[in-house]
Scaffold this active site. Structure first.
Site, PDB file in Angstrom:
ATOM      1  N   ASP A 163      30.243  45.892  44.545  1.00  0.00           N
ATOM      2  CA  ASP A 163      31.431  45.190  45.035  1.00  0.00           C
ATOM      3  C   ASP A 163      31.013  44.474  46.315  1.00  0.00           C
ATOM      4  O   ASP A 163      30.622  45.120  47.297  1.00  0.00           O
ATOM      5  CB  ASP A 163      32.524  46.232  45.303  1.00  0.00           C
ATOM      6  CG  ASP A 163      33.773  45.633  45.921  1.00  0.00           C
ATOM      7  OD1 ASP A 163      33.757  44.455  46.326  1.00  0.00           O
ATOM      8  OD2 ASP A 163      34.766  46.368  46.009  1.00  0.00           O
ATOM      9  N   ASP A 187      37.883  36.450  45.189  1.00  0.00           N
ATOM     10  CA  ASP A 187      38.678  35.869  46.282  1.00  0.00           C
ATOM     11  C   ASP A 187      39.763  36.857  46.722  1.00  0.00           C
ATOM     12  O   ASP A 187      39.918  37.147  47.922  1.00  0.00           O
ATOM     13  CB  ASP A 187      39.306  34.563  45.757  1.00  0.00           C
ATOM     14  CG  ASP A 187      39.841  33.668  46.857  1.00  0.00           C
ATOM     15  OD1 ASP A 187      39.716  34.024  48.041  1.00  0.00           O
ATOM     16  OD2 ASP A 187      40.396  32.605  46.519  1.00  0.00           O
ATOM     17  N   VAL A 197      37.233  33.347  36.240  1.00  0.00           N
ATOM     18  CA  VAL A 197      38.282  32.522  35.614  1.00  0.00           C
ATOM     19  C   VAL A 197      37.863  31.059  35.462  1.00  0.00           C
ATOM     20  O   VAL A 197      38.406  30.352  34.618  1.00  0.00           O
ATOM     21  CB  VAL A 197      39.631  32.597  36.363  1.00  0.00           C
ATOM     22  CG1 VAL A 197      40.220  33.992  36.289  1.00  0.00           C
ATOM     23  CG2 VAL A 197      39.506  32.148  37.795  1.00  0.00           C
ATOM     24  N   TYR A 198      36.890  30.586  36.236  1.00  0.00           N
ATOM     25  CA  TYR A 198      36.451  29.188  36.107  1.00  0.00           C
ATOM     26  C   TYR A 198      35.563  28.956  34.883  1.00  0.00           C
ATOM     27  O   TYR A 198      35.241  27.821  34.549  1.00  0.00           O
ATOM     28  CB  TYR A 198      35.770  28.707  37.390  1.00  0.00           C
ATOM     29  CG  TYR A 198      36.751  28.308  38.477  1.00  0.00           C
ATOM     30  CD1 TYR A 198      38.127  28.514  38.336  1.00  0.00           C
ATOM     31  CD2 TYR A 198      36.317  27.717  39.665  1.00  0.00           C
ATOM     32  CE1 TYR A 198      39.028  28.153  39.329  1.00  0.00           C
ATOM     33  CE2 TYR A 198      37.215  27.349  40.661  1.00  0.00           C
ATOM     34  CZ  TYR A 198      38.563  27.567  40.493  1.00  0.00           C
ATOM     35  OH  TYR A 198      39.449  27.193  41.491  1.00  0.00           O
TER      36      TYR A 198
HETATM   37  P1  ADP Z   1      35.674  31.828  39.879  1.00  0.00           P
HETATM   38  O1  ADP Z   1      37.079  31.329  40.034  1.00  0.00           O
HETATM   39  O2  ADP Z   1      34.694  31.053  40.757  1.00  0.00           O
HETATM   40  O3  ADP Z   1      35.243  31.915  38.457  1.00  0.00           O
HETATM   41  P2  ADP Z   1      36.102  34.735  40.020  1.00  0.00           P
HETATM   42  O4  ADP Z   1      36.485  35.511  41.241  1.00  0.00           O
HETATM   43  O5  ADP Z   1      37.088  34.684  38.914  1.00  0.00           O
HETATM   44  O6  ADP Z   1      35.690  33.284  40.555  1.00  0.00           O
HETATM   45  O7  ADP Z   1      34.739  35.309  39.451  1.00  0.00           O
HETATM   46  C1  ADP Z   1      33.488  35.064  40.040  1.00  0.00           C
HETATM   47  C2  ADP Z   1      32.584  36.265  39.802  1.00  0.00           C
HETATM   48  O8  ADP Z   1      32.888  37.271  40.777  1.00  0.00           O
HETATM   49  C3  ADP Z   1      32.748  36.938  38.435  1.00  0.00           C
HETATM   50  O9  ADP Z   1      31.445  37.207  37.916  1.00  0.00           O
HETATM   51  C4  ADP Z   1      33.467  38.236  38.775  1.00  0.00           C
HETATM   52  O10 ADP Z   1      33.138  39.274  37.860  1.00  0.00           O
HETATM   53  C5  ADP Z   1      32.909  38.528  40.134  1.00  0.00           C
HETATM   54  N1  ADP Z   1      33.682  39.460  40.988  1.00  0.00           N
HETATM   55  C6  ADP Z   1      34.991  39.778  40.932  1.00  0.00           C
HETATM   56  N2  ADP Z   1      35.289  40.673  41.896  1.00  0.00           N
HETATM   57  C7  ADP Z   1      34.135  40.932  42.562  1.00  0.00           C
HETATM   58  C8  ADP Z   1      33.773  41.788  43.657  1.00  0.00           C
HETATM   59  N3  ADP Z   1      34.667  42.564  44.280  1.00  0.00           N
HETATM   60  N4  ADP Z   1      32.471  41.786  44.058  1.00  0.00           N
HETATM   61  C9  ADP Z   1      31.551  41.004  43.461  1.00  0.00           C
HETATM   62  N5  ADP Z   1      31.824  40.183  42.449  1.00  0.00           N
HETATM   63  C10 ADP Z   1      33.098  40.144  41.996  1.00  0.00           C
END
Ligand code: ADP
Length: 177
Positions: free
Chosen positions: A10, A34, A120-121
Protein backbone atom coordinates in the site's frame (compact mmCIF):
# COMPACT_ATOMS: atom_id res chain seq x y z
CA UNK A 1 22.88 -1.01 -6.59
CA UNK A 2 19.46 -1.51 -8.09
CA UNK A 3 17.94 1.97 -8.02
CA UNK A 4 14.66 0.82 -9.52
CA UNK A 5 12.69 -1.56 -7.31
CA UNK A 6 9.34 -3.24 -7.77
CA UNK A 7 7.40 -3.84 -4.57
CA UNK A 8 3.91 -4.95 -3.65
CA UNK A 9 2.44 -2.77 -0.91
CA UNK A 10 0.00 0.00 0.00
CA UNK A 11 1.78 3.14 -1.20
CA UNK A 12 0.40 5.20 1.70
CA UNK A 13 2.55 3.17 4.11
CA UNK A 14 5.87 4.00 2.47
CA UNK A 15 8.26 6.39 4.21
CA UNK A 16 9.98 7.88 1.17
CA UNK A 17 10.65 11.51 0.23
CA UNK A 18 7.62 11.57 -2.07
CA UNK A 19 4.84 9.32 -3.23
CA UNK A 20 3.14 9.90 -6.55
CA UNK A 21 -0.64 10.10 -6.73
CA UNK A 22 -2.55 8.91 -9.79
CA UNK A 23 -4.92 11.86 -9.67
CA UNK A 24 -7.57 13.21 -12.02
CA UNK A 25 -7.50 16.62 -13.72
CA UNK A 26 -9.47 18.30 -10.94
CA UNK A 27 -6.91 17.28 -8.27
CA UNK A 28 -9.87 17.23 -5.90
CA UNK A 29 -9.69 13.56 -4.98
CA UNK A 30 -11.24 10.41 -6.36
CA UNK A 31 -11.27 6.66 -5.84
CA UNK A 32 -8.46 4.11 -6.00
CA UNK A 33 -5.03 5.21 -4.93
CA UNK A 34 -6.12 8.86 -4.99
CA UNK A 35 -8.78 8.18 -2.36
CA UNK A 36 -6.37 6.17 -0.24
CA UNK A 37 -3.76 8.97 -0.33
CA UNK A 38 -6.27 11.67 0.62
CA UNK A 39 -7.68 9.54 3.45
CA UNK A 40 -4.22 8.90 4.87
CA UNK A 41 -2.99 12.48 4.43
CA UNK A 42 -6.04 14.14 6.00
CA UNK A 43 -8.13 17.13 4.85
CA UNK A 44 -5.20 19.56 4.63
CA UNK A 45 -4.06 17.79 1.47
CA UNK A 46 -7.35 18.55 -0.27
CA UNK A 47 -7.13 22.15 0.93
CA UNK A 48 -3.71 22.56 -0.70
CA UNK A 49 -4.89 20.78 -3.86
CA UNK A 50 -7.73 23.30 -4.19
CA UNK A 51 -5.16 26.10 -4.50
CA UNK A 52 -3.60 24.41 -7.57
CA UNK A 53 -6.69 24.70 -9.82
CA UNK A 54 -6.26 21.32 -11.46
CA UNK A 55 -3.60 19.70 -13.60
CA UNK A 56 -3.69 18.70 -17.29
CA UNK A 57 -3.19 15.06 -18.29
CA UNK A 58 0.50 14.16 -18.55
CA UNK A 59 1.65 16.88 -16.14
CA UNK A 60 2.44 16.83 -12.40
CA UNK A 61 2.06 19.07 -9.34
CA UNK A 62 3.71 18.90 -5.92
CA UNK A 63 2.13 19.31 -2.48
CA UNK A 64 3.17 18.56 1.07
CA UNK A 65 2.44 15.13 2.55
CA UNK A 66 0.63 16.18 5.76
CA UNK A 67 -0.22 13.06 7.82
CA UNK A 68 1.50 10.71 5.38
CA UNK A 69 5.04 9.57 6.28
CA UNK A 70 6.42 11.51 3.29
CA UNK A 71 7.56 15.09 2.72
CA UNK A 72 5.71 15.48 -0.55
CA UNK A 73 2.94 14.08 -2.70
CA UNK A 74 3.44 14.49 -6.44
CA UNK A 75 0.08 14.45 -8.18
CA UNK A 76 0.09 13.39 -11.81
CA UNK A 77 -2.79 12.78 -14.18
CA UNK A 78 -2.54 9.67 -16.30
CA UNK A 79 -4.37 9.25 -19.62
CA UNK A 80 -7.69 7.46 -19.83
CA UNK A 81 -7.26 4.46 -22.17
CA UNK A 82 -9.21 5.00 -25.39
CA UNK A 83 -7.62 2.19 -27.41
CA UNK A 84 -4.08 3.50 -27.66
CA UNK A 85 -4.32 5.83 -30.67
CA UNK A 86 -5.03 9.02 -28.78
CA UNK A 87 -1.56 9.74 -27.48
CA UNK A 88 -1.88 7.51 -24.43
CA UNK A 89 1.70 6.13 -24.47
CA UNK A 90 3.30 9.58 -24.74
CA UNK A 91 1.02 10.98 -22.04
CA UNK A 92 1.75 8.11 -19.67
CA UNK A 93 5.50 8.43 -20.19
CA UNK A 94 5.14 12.17 -19.59
CA UNK A 95 3.53 11.48 -16.19
CA UNK A 96 6.63 9.57 -15.09
CA UNK A 97 9.06 12.10 -16.59
CA UNK A 98 7.30 15.17 -15.15
CA UNK A 99 7.05 13.57 -11.70
CA UNK A 100 10.75 12.66 -11.77
CA UNK A 101 11.61 16.20 -12.90
CA UNK A 102 9.75 17.63 -9.88
CA UNK A 103 11.59 15.18 -7.63
CA UNK A 104 14.92 16.38 -9.04
CA UNK A 105 13.96 20.05 -8.66
CA UNK A 106 13.30 19.44 -4.97
CA UNK A 107 16.45 17.38 -4.42
CA UNK A 108 14.56 14.21 -3.50
CA UNK A 109 16.36 10.91 -3.08
CA UNK A 110 13.50 8.42 -2.86
CA UNK A 111 10.16 8.32 -4.67
CA UNK A 112 7.39 5.75 -5.13
CA UNK A 113 4.96 5.48 -8.04
CA UNK A 114 1.67 3.60 -8.22
CA UNK A 115 0.67 1.97 -11.51
CA UNK A 116 -0.62 5.18 -13.07
CA UNK A 117 -3.72 4.73 -15.29
CA UNK A 118 -3.93 0.98 -14.52
CA UNK A 119 -7.07 1.21 -12.38
CA UNK A 120 -10.29 2.89 -13.48
CA UNK A 121 -8.45 4.62 -16.38
CA UNK A 122 -8.12 1.17 -17.97
CA UNK A 123 -4.59 1.21 -19.41
CA UNK A 124 -3.50 -2.35 -20.36
CA UNK A 125 -1.20 -3.52 -17.59
CA UNK A 126 1.59 -4.99 -19.72
CA UNK A 127 1.91 -1.89 -21.87
CA UNK A 128 1.75 0.49 -18.90
CA UNK A 129 4.34 -1.53 -16.95
CA UNK A 130 6.75 -1.38 -19.88
CA UNK A 131 6.39 2.40 -20.16
CA UNK A 132 6.85 2.82 -16.39
CA UNK A 133 10.00 0.69 -16.24
CA UNK A 134 11.56 2.07 -19.44
CA UNK A 135 10.88 5.72 -18.57
CA UNK A 136 12.19 5.45 -15.01
CA UNK A 137 15.25 3.45 -16.13
CA UNK A 138 16.07 6.04 -18.80
CA UNK A 139 15.79 8.83 -16.24
CA UNK A 140 18.05 7.06 -13.75
CA UNK A 141 20.82 6.89 -16.31
CA UNK A 142 21.40 10.63 -15.90
CA UNK A 143 20.02 11.31 -12.41
CA UNK A 144 22.49 12.09 -9.65
CA UNK A 145 20.07 12.80 -6.79
CA UNK A 146 17.65 9.91 -6.91
CA UNK A 147 18.84 6.89 -4.96
CA UNK A 148 15.71 4.79 -5.20
CA UNK A 149 12.58 4.69 -7.33
CA UNK A 150 9.90 2.24 -6.18
CA UNK A 151 7.28 1.02 -8.61
CA UNK A 152 4.48 -0.01 -6.29
CA UNK A 153 2.12 -2.81 -7.26
CA UNK A 154 -1.24 -3.40 -5.65
CA UNK A 155 -2.08 -7.00 -6.47
CA UNK A 156 -0.51 -10.02 -8.12
CA UNK A 157 -1.41 -9.16 -11.73
CA UNK A 158 0.33 -5.80 -11.52
CA UNK A 159 3.36 -7.37 -9.85
CA UNK A 160 3.67 -9.98 -12.61
CA UNK A 161 3.43 -7.34 -15.36
CA UNK A 162 6.11 -5.19 -13.73
CA UNK A 163 8.45 -8.13 -13.16
CA UNK A 164 8.15 -9.06 -16.82
CA UNK A 165 8.79 -5.47 -17.91
CA UNK A 166 11.86 -5.28 -15.66
CA UNK A 167 13.31 -8.52 -16.97
CA UNK A 168 12.81 -7.30 -20.55
CA UNK A 169 14.55 -4.08 -19.56
CA UNK A 170 17.49 -5.84 -17.91
CA UNK A 171 19.29 -5.62 -21.27
CA UNK A 172 19.94 -1.98 -20.58
CA UNK A 173 23.39 -1.27 -19.15
CA UNK A 174 23.66 -0.65 -15.39
CA UNK A 175 23.00 1.41 -13.31
CA UNK A 176 19.65 2.09 -14.97
CA UNK A 177 17.93 -1.10 -13.87
P1 ADP B 1 -6.13 5.56 -12.43
O1 ADP B 1 -7.35 6.44 -12.39
O2 ADP B 1 -4.88 6.33 -12.84
O3 ADP B 1 -6.34 4.32 -13.23
P2 ADP B 1 -6.44 4.08 -9.91
O4 ADP B 1 -6.27 4.65 -8.53
O5 ADP B 1 -7.80 3.63 -10.29
O6 ADP B 1 -5.85 5.19 -10.90
O7 ADP B 1 -5.44 2.87 -10.10
C1 ADP B 1 -4.06 3.03 -10.30
C2 ADP B 1 -3.33 1.84 -9.69
O8 ADP B 1 -3.18 2.06 -8.28
C3 ADP B 1 -4.05 0.49 -9.84
O9 ADP B 1 -3.08 -0.48 -10.23
C4 ADP B 1 -4.55 0.21 -8.43
O10 ADP B 1 -4.62 -1.18 -8.16
C5 ADP B 1 -3.46 0.85 -7.61
N1 ADP B 1 -3.80 1.18 -6.20
C6 ADP B 1 -5.00 1.39 -5.64
N2 ADP B 1 -4.86 1.67 -4.33
C7 ADP B 1 -3.53 1.62 -4.06
C8 ADP B 1 -2.73 1.79 -2.88
N3 ADP B 1 -3.28 2.09 -1.69
N4 ADP B 1 -1.38 1.65 -3.00
C9 ADP B 1 -0.81 1.37 -4.18
N5 ADP B 1 -1.49 1.20 -5.31
C10 ADP B 1 -2.84 1.32 -5.26
Amino acid sequence: MLRLEIIETDITRLAVDAIVNAANESLLGGGGVDGAIHRAAGPELLAECRTLHGCPTGQARLTRGYKLPVRYVIHTVGPIWHGGNQGEPALLASCYRESLALAEQHGLQTIAFPAISCGVYGYPLDQAARIAVDTVAAHLQTSRNLQKVYLVCFGAATLAAYRQALSDCANLPPPSC
